[in-house]
Design a protein around this motif. Structure first.
Motif, PDB file in Angstrom:
ATOM      1  N   MET A   1       0.850  -1.188   0.000  1.00  0.00           N
ATOM      2  CA  MET A   1       0.000   0.000   0.000  1.00  0.00           C
ATOM      3  C   MET A   1       0.886   1.237   0.000  1.00  0.00           C
ATOM      4  N   TYR A   2       0.425   2.287  -0.667  1.00  0.00           N
ATOM      5  CA  TYR A   2       1.185   3.542  -0.733  1.00  0.00           C
ATOM      6  C   TYR A   2       0.420   4.653  -0.037  1.00  0.00           C
ATOM      7  N   SER A   3       1.092   5.325   0.884  1.00  0.00           N
ATOM      8  CA  SER A   3       0.504   6.405   1.662  1.00  0.00           C
ATOM      9  C   SER A   3       1.485   7.569   1.673  1.00  0.00           C
ATOM     10  N   HIS A   4       1.168   8.656   0.956  1.00  0.00           N
ATOM     11  CA  HIS A   4       2.180   9.709   0.771  1.00  0.00           C
ATOM     12  C   HIS A   4       2.450  10.513   2.038  1.00  0.00           C
ATOM     13  N   ASP A   5       1.422  10.764   2.859  1.00  0.00           N
ATOM     14  CA  ASP A   5       1.589  11.344   4.196  1.00  0.00           C
ATOM     15  C   ASP A   5       2.483  12.577   4.247  1.00  0.00           C
ATOM     16  N   THR A   6       1.900  13.725   3.933  1.00  0.00           N
ATOM     17  CA  THR A   6       2.674  14.960   4.008  1.00  0.00           C
ATOM     18  C   THR A   6       2.139  15.924   5.056  1.00  0.00           C
ATOM     19  N   PHE A   7       0.909  15.708   5.495  1.00  0.00           N
ATOM     20  CA  PHE A   7       0.299  16.671   6.408  1.00  0.00           C
ATOM     21  C   PHE A   7      -0.719  15.940   7.271  1.00  0.00           C
ATOM     22  N   GLY A   8      -0.265  15.299   8.306  1.00  0.00           N
ATOM     23  CA  GLY A   8      -1.190  14.580   9.163  1.00  0.00           C
ATOM     24  C   GLY A   8      -0.990  13.083   9.105  1.00  0.00           C
ATOM     25  N   LEU A   9      -1.938  12.361   9.691  1.00  0.00           N
ATOM     26  CA  LEU A   9      -1.816  10.913   9.869  1.00  0.00           C
ATOM     27  C   LEU A   9      -2.897  10.137   9.133  1.00  0.00           C
ATOM     28  N   HIS A  11      -3.753   9.260   6.029  1.00  0.00           N
ATOM     29  CA  HIS A  11      -3.486   8.258   4.993  1.00  0.00           C
ATOM     30  C   HIS A  11      -2.898   6.986   5.605  1.00  0.00           C
ATOM     31  N   LEU A  12      -1.901   7.167   6.484  1.00  0.00           N
ATOM     32  CA  LEU A  12      -1.281   6.005   7.125  1.00  0.00           C
ATOM     33  C   LEU A  12      -2.291   5.257   7.988  1.00  0.00           C
ATOM     34  N   ARG A  13      -3.101   5.967   8.760  1.00  0.00           N
ATOM     35  CA  ARG A  13      -4.069   5.305   9.638  1.00  0.00           C
ATOM     36  C   ARG A  13      -5.100   4.527   8.815  1.00  0.00           C
ATOM     37  N   ARG A  14      -5.488   5.066   7.670  1.00  0.00           N
ATOM     38  CA  ARG A  14      -6.448   4.363   6.815  1.00  0.00           C
ATOM     39  C   ARG A  14      -5.815   3.099   6.236  1.00  0.00           C
ATOM     40  N   CYS A  15      -4.588   3.214   5.739  1.00  0.00           N
ATOM     41  CA  CYS A  15      -3.893   2.045   5.198  1.00  0.00           C
ATOM     42  C   CYS A  15      -3.692   0.979   6.266  1.00  0.00           C
ATOM     43  N   ARG A  16      -3.295   1.401   7.447  1.00  0.00           N
ATOM     44  CA  ARG A  16      -3.051   0.466   8.554  1.00  0.00           C
ATOM     45  C   ARG A  16      -4.335  -0.260   8.935  1.00  0.00           C
ATOM     46  N   THR A  91      11.298  -5.615  -5.337  1.00  0.00           N
ATOM     47  CA  THR A  91      11.747  -6.623  -4.378  1.00  0.00           C
ATOM     48  C   THR A  91      10.579  -7.410  -3.800  1.00  0.00           C
ATOM     49  N   PHE A  92       9.511  -6.721  -3.456  1.00  0.00           N
ATOM     50  CA  PHE A  92       8.374  -7.347  -2.788  1.00  0.00           C
ATOM     51  C   PHE A  92       7.481  -8.118  -3.764  1.00  0.00           C
ATOM     52  N   GLN A  93       7.433  -7.639  -5.003  1.00  0.00           N
ATOM     53  CA  GLN A  93       6.626  -8.299  -6.052  1.00  0.00           C
ATOM     54  C   GLN A  93       5.175  -8.506  -5.604  1.00  0.00           C
ATOM     55  N   PRO A  94       4.439  -7.456  -5.400  1.00  0.00           N
ATOM     56  CA  PRO A  94       3.079  -7.591  -4.861  1.00  0.00           C
ATOM     57  C   PRO A  94       2.090  -8.145  -5.878  1.00  0.00           C
ATOM     58  N   ASP A  95       1.090  -8.819  -5.365  1.00  0.00           N
ATOM     59  CA  ASP A  95      -0.037  -9.226  -6.205  1.00  0.00           C
ATOM     60  C   ASP A  95      -1.032  -8.088  -6.356  1.00  0.00           C
ATOM     61  N   VAL A  96      -1.130  -7.268  -5.316  1.00  0.00           N
ATOM     62  CA  VAL A  96      -2.062  -6.139  -5.318  1.00  0.00           C
ATOM     63  C   VAL A  96      -1.321  -4.907  -4.801  1.00  0.00           C
ATOM     64  N   PHE A  97      -1.557  -3.775  -5.446  1.00  0.00           N
ATOM     65  CA  PHE A  97      -0.947  -2.509  -5.020  1.00  0.00           C
ATOM     66  C   PHE A  97      -2.081  -1.509  -4.806  1.00  0.00           C
ATOM     67  N   ILE A  98      -2.250  -1.048  -3.557  1.00  0.00           N
ATOM     68  CA  ILE A  98      -3.308  -0.102  -3.210  1.00  0.00           C
ATOM     69  C   ILE A  98      -2.676   1.268  -2.965  1.00  0.00           C
ATOM     70  N   VAL A  99      -3.096   2.234  -3.748  1.00  0.00           N
ATOM     71  CA  VAL A  99      -2.584   3.603  -3.627  1.00  0.00           C
ATOM     72  C   VAL A  99      -3.644   4.448  -2.932  1.00  0.00           C
ATOM     73  N   ASP A 100      -3.263   5.112  -1.852  1.00  0.00           N
ATOM     74  CA  ASP A 100      -4.227   5.894  -1.080  1.00  0.00           C
ATOM     75  C   ASP A 100      -4.303   7.326  -1.589  1.00  0.00           C
ATOM     76  N   LYS A 101      -5.444   7.704  -2.127  1.00  0.00           N
ATOM     77  CA  LYS A 101      -5.853   9.083  -2.410  1.00  0.00           C
ATOM     78  C   LYS A 101      -5.130   9.778  -3.558  1.00  0.00           C
ATOM     79  N   GLU A 102      -3.810   9.728  -3.626  1.00  0.00           N
ATOM     80  CA  GLU A 102      -3.072  10.430  -4.675  1.00  0.00           C
ATOM     81  C   GLU A 102      -2.828   9.474  -5.831  1.00  0.00           C
ATOM     82  N   PRO A 103      -3.572   9.586  -6.953  1.00  0.00           N
ATOM     83  CA  PRO A 103      -3.509   8.576  -8.022  1.00  0.00           C
ATOM     84  C   PRO A 103      -2.116   8.322  -8.584  1.00  0.00           C
TER      85      PRO A 103
END
Length: 393
Positions: A1-9, A11-16, A91-103
């Motif tokens: 999962m990708y969480s850019h997190d520049t101002f607050g928590l 995105h990370l809290r949602r991904c977690r 390296t991780f070779q994911p089956d699924v990649f979830i990007v949070d909010k920022e396309p």
């Protein structure tokens, strides 16, 4: 999962939250969260959930960005982040990649990785909040980089973390038919009290109102208004726990702590990584109405007063107006909250306000169940071909 997190928590809290729900449902699943949050390591993570920290970038109040490391230029920081994201995916070779909010990621940093993963057959998912921003602001931001067309080009699914009858995050935009076909309203993401680690040490022994600003970077005005209401009205004696947030500037934090120290019923803390526990224990909640806090208010069915931020984004304002319209919460605009008498009256009413469930609105808290079911179907389909792994950034 990708969480850019520049101002607050947020995105990370949602991904977690999503990651924890998935590993709880699927034993063979591994989730890796790529995050720019400076305090990503301050949270507890379930087994098989890990995170990779990329160099932090700060979003300023005017909407522009700067590097957390003042001696490193923003462009150099972005190059490092882009390289780490790509290398992690390889390296991780994911089956699924979830990007949070920022396309496309912060300043387009994920586009290269999306191209790579799409070529190798990874399922690409864009996760959107129920409310992104006011249509004119979102359109101006996305038009410059042809974002809607690139969502159509790269992504297999677009998950909206809310129900269709609450709000459409792309309302008012000229959305390609391909993007509309990929959109799926999964419902709000239900929260529960974490069983990881120790319990919060900050839960008061008596009934209390919780005041939370999320990350706190732009929360000083809300906290100042609440303290001013107590300063104005001495009959306001309800025990109140104020969480400033880890990103509140030091000068504002010290001024607020000094003012609050003179009022006996106020307890002020800077941060707690067990916010679900604090909300669950509260009699009522005062908040700015960011996505995660709103989900927690609904999940724990708490009477709430929302005082939304209105600049530089209108996301919180739109969400608060819609929730107020449905009878789920009370709302004050920032200019109304700045009147100590008006806010004091609202705070007195709040503990006796009916909870959201009394509004007869369907709160639609099935997002995590919906996502987990979808992920399970995908892995059932590809089980013969690939190992069970998922990347969350």
């Amino acid at each position: 999962m990708y969480s850019h997190d520049t101002f607050g928590l947020g995105h990370l809290r949602r991904c977690r939250t999503i990651a924890h729900a998935l590993v709880e449902d699927y034993r063979g699943l591994n989730v890796l969260i790529i995050s720019g949050a400076t305090i990503a390591g301050a949270f507890d993570y379930r087994a098989r959930v890990d995170f990779v920290k990329v160099p932090s970038v700060i979003k300023l109040r005017d909407g522009e960005y700067t590097s957390m490391a003042s001696h490193v230029a923003l462009q150099e920081t972005l190059k490092m982040r882009q390289s780490i994201i790509r290398h992690t995916a390889e390296t991780f070779q994911p089956d699924v990649f979830i990007v949070d909010k920022e396309p496309l990621g912060l300043k387009g940093e994920v586009e290269e990785t999306l191209t790579y993963l799409k070529a190798r057959g990874t399922t690409l998912v864009l996760g959107m909040r129920d409310v992104m921003d006011a249509p004119h602001l979102l359109e101006a931001e996305w038009k410059k980089n042809n974002v809607l067309q690139k969502i159509d080009q790269f992504y297999d699914r677009v998950w909206v973390y809310g129900p269709p009858d609450f709000h459409d995050p792309l309302v008012g935009l000229d959305v390609p038919s391909g993007v509309r076909r990929k959109m799926e309203f999964v419902g709000f993401l239900q929260r529960s009290v974490s069983t990881l680690g120790t319990k919060s040490e900050h839960v008061p022994d008596e009934d209390y109102i919780l005041v939370t600003t999320g990350g706190g970077g732009d929360g000083a005005d809300l906290v100042s208004d609440v303290i001013a209401a107590f300063e104005e009205d001495s009959s306001l004696t309800q025990k109140t726990l104020i969480v400033l947030g880890p990103y509140m500037p030091a000068k504002e934090r010290s001024q607020l702590l000094e003012r609050a120290s003179k009022i006996n019923c106020l307890q002020v803390i800077e941060f707690d990584n067990k916010m679900e526990e604090l909300i669950a224990g509260a009699k009522a909640v005062v908040a700015m109405g960011g996505y995660n806090t709103y989900c927690e208010i609904l999940s724990f069915d708490k009477p709430a007063l929302i005082i939304p931020r209105t600049r530089p984004r209108e996301e919180q304002l739109i969400r608060a107006q819609r929730a107020s319209e449905l009878g789920l919460v009370d709302m004050l605009l920032p200019e109304e909250s700045a009147d100590p008498k008006q806010l004091a009256a609202a705070l007195k009413r709040l503990p006796n306000r009916a909870p959201p469930s009394a509004s007869n609105s369907n709160m639609r808290l099935e997002g995590l169940v919906h996502i987990s079911h979808t992920i399970g179907e995908w892995f059932d389909d590809r089980e013969r071909y690939t190992p069970l792994s998922i990347v969350a950034e």
